[in-house]
Design a protein around this motif. Structure first.
Motif, PDB file in Angstrom:
ATOM      1  N   ARG A   1       0.839  -1.208   0.000  1.00 20.87           N
ATOM      2  CA  ARG A   1       0.000   0.000   0.000  1.00 20.87           C
ATOM      3  C   ARG A   1       0.873   1.258   0.000  1.00 20.87           C
ATOM      4  NH1 ARG A   1      -2.949  -3.061   3.737  1.00 20.87           N
ATOM      5  NH2 ARG A   1      -4.766  -3.971   2.763  1.00 20.87           N
TER       6      ARG A   1
ATOM      7  N   ASP B   1      -3.023  -0.731  -5.363  1.00 21.86           N
ATOM      8  CA  ASP B   1      -4.412  -0.640  -4.919  1.00 21.86           C
ATOM      9  C   ASP B   1      -4.791  -1.825  -4.027  1.00 21.86           C
ATOM     10  OD1 ASP B   1      -6.219  -2.699  -6.605  1.00 21.86           O
ATOM     11  OD2 ASP B   1      -4.637  -1.909  -7.912  1.00 21.86           O
ATOM     12  N   SER B   2      -5.805  -1.630  -3.206  1.00 16.94           N
ATOM     13  CA  SER B   2      -6.193  -2.611  -2.181  1.00 16.94           C
ATOM     14  C   SER B   2      -6.540  -3.977  -2.749  1.00 16.94           C
ATOM     15  CB  SER B   2      -7.370  -2.085  -1.366  1.00 16.94           C
ATOM     16  OG  SER B   2      -6.960  -0.996  -0.595  1.00 16.94           O
TER      17      SER B   2
END
Length: 147
Positions: A65, A70-71
Motif C-alpha cells: 500500500r 491498490d487494495s
C-alpha cells in the motif's frame, strides 16, 4: 533501476512537475506495453519479502500500500501466503533467534521473540503460540498468561 509501481511512478512525475494529463497518458501507455504491472510487482514483492525477510501478510500488505498498489491487488497478492505457510515462517524465525535468548528468563525470552515477530507483522496470538511451542520444545516452562 528496481521495478516500480504505477503509484510510485506517478509520484515521481508529480515531484518533477509533470502535468497530470501527461503523466496519466505516459502511465497508461507504459501499462499497455507491459512496462508497468502492479499485479506482477505485488506477487514478486510478496514472494521475495515473505521468503527473504519472513514478513507476515499484514506487513507485506502495508508495504505494498505504501508503494501505491491498490487494495484489491494487495489482497490478491498477500492471499498467496496461506496461514500454514505464515506459521511455518514464524517458527523458522523463532528458531533462528532462540539461541541468542538462552541466558534470559522465560518471560524476557517470550517478550523478545514475540516482539521480533510483531515487528515483522505477525499477530499476537500466532506469535505467542509459536514462541510457547519453541520454548516448551526446549523444556522451558512458559506461564499461561502472556507478558
Amino acid at each position: 533501476m528496481a521495478p516500480k509501481t504505477r503509484g510510485q511512478l506517478a509520484e515521481a512525475m508529480r515531484k518533477r512537475d509533470v502535468p497530470d494529463e501527461v503523466a496519466e497518458a505516459v502511465l497508461d501507455r507504459f501499462t499497455e506495453l507491459g512496462l508497468i504491472n502492479d499485479e506482477a510487482f505485488a506477487e514478486a514483492w510478496v514472494d521475495s519479502r515473505h521468503h527473504g525477510r519472513g514478513l507476515a501478510r499484514r506487513a507485506l500488505a502495508a508495504e505494498l500500500r505504501h508503494r501505491g498498489v491498490d487494495s484489491e491487488t494487495v489482497n490478491e497478492a498477500v492471499e498467496r501466503v496461506d496461514s500454514d505457510q505464515e506459521a511455518d515462517t514464524a517458527r523458522r524465525l523463532v528458531e533462528r533467534k532462540l539461541a541468542s535468548t538462552r541466558g534470559l528468563d522465560p518471560q524476557a525470552r517470550t517478550r523478545r521473540l514475540a516482539g521480533m515477530l510483531a515487528r515483522k507483522g505477525y499477530g499476537a496470538g500466532l506469535a505467542y503460540r509459536v514462541v510457547r511451542e519453541a520454548l516448551e520444545n526446549e523444556g522451558v516452562e512458559v506461564e499461561d498468561e502472556f507478558p
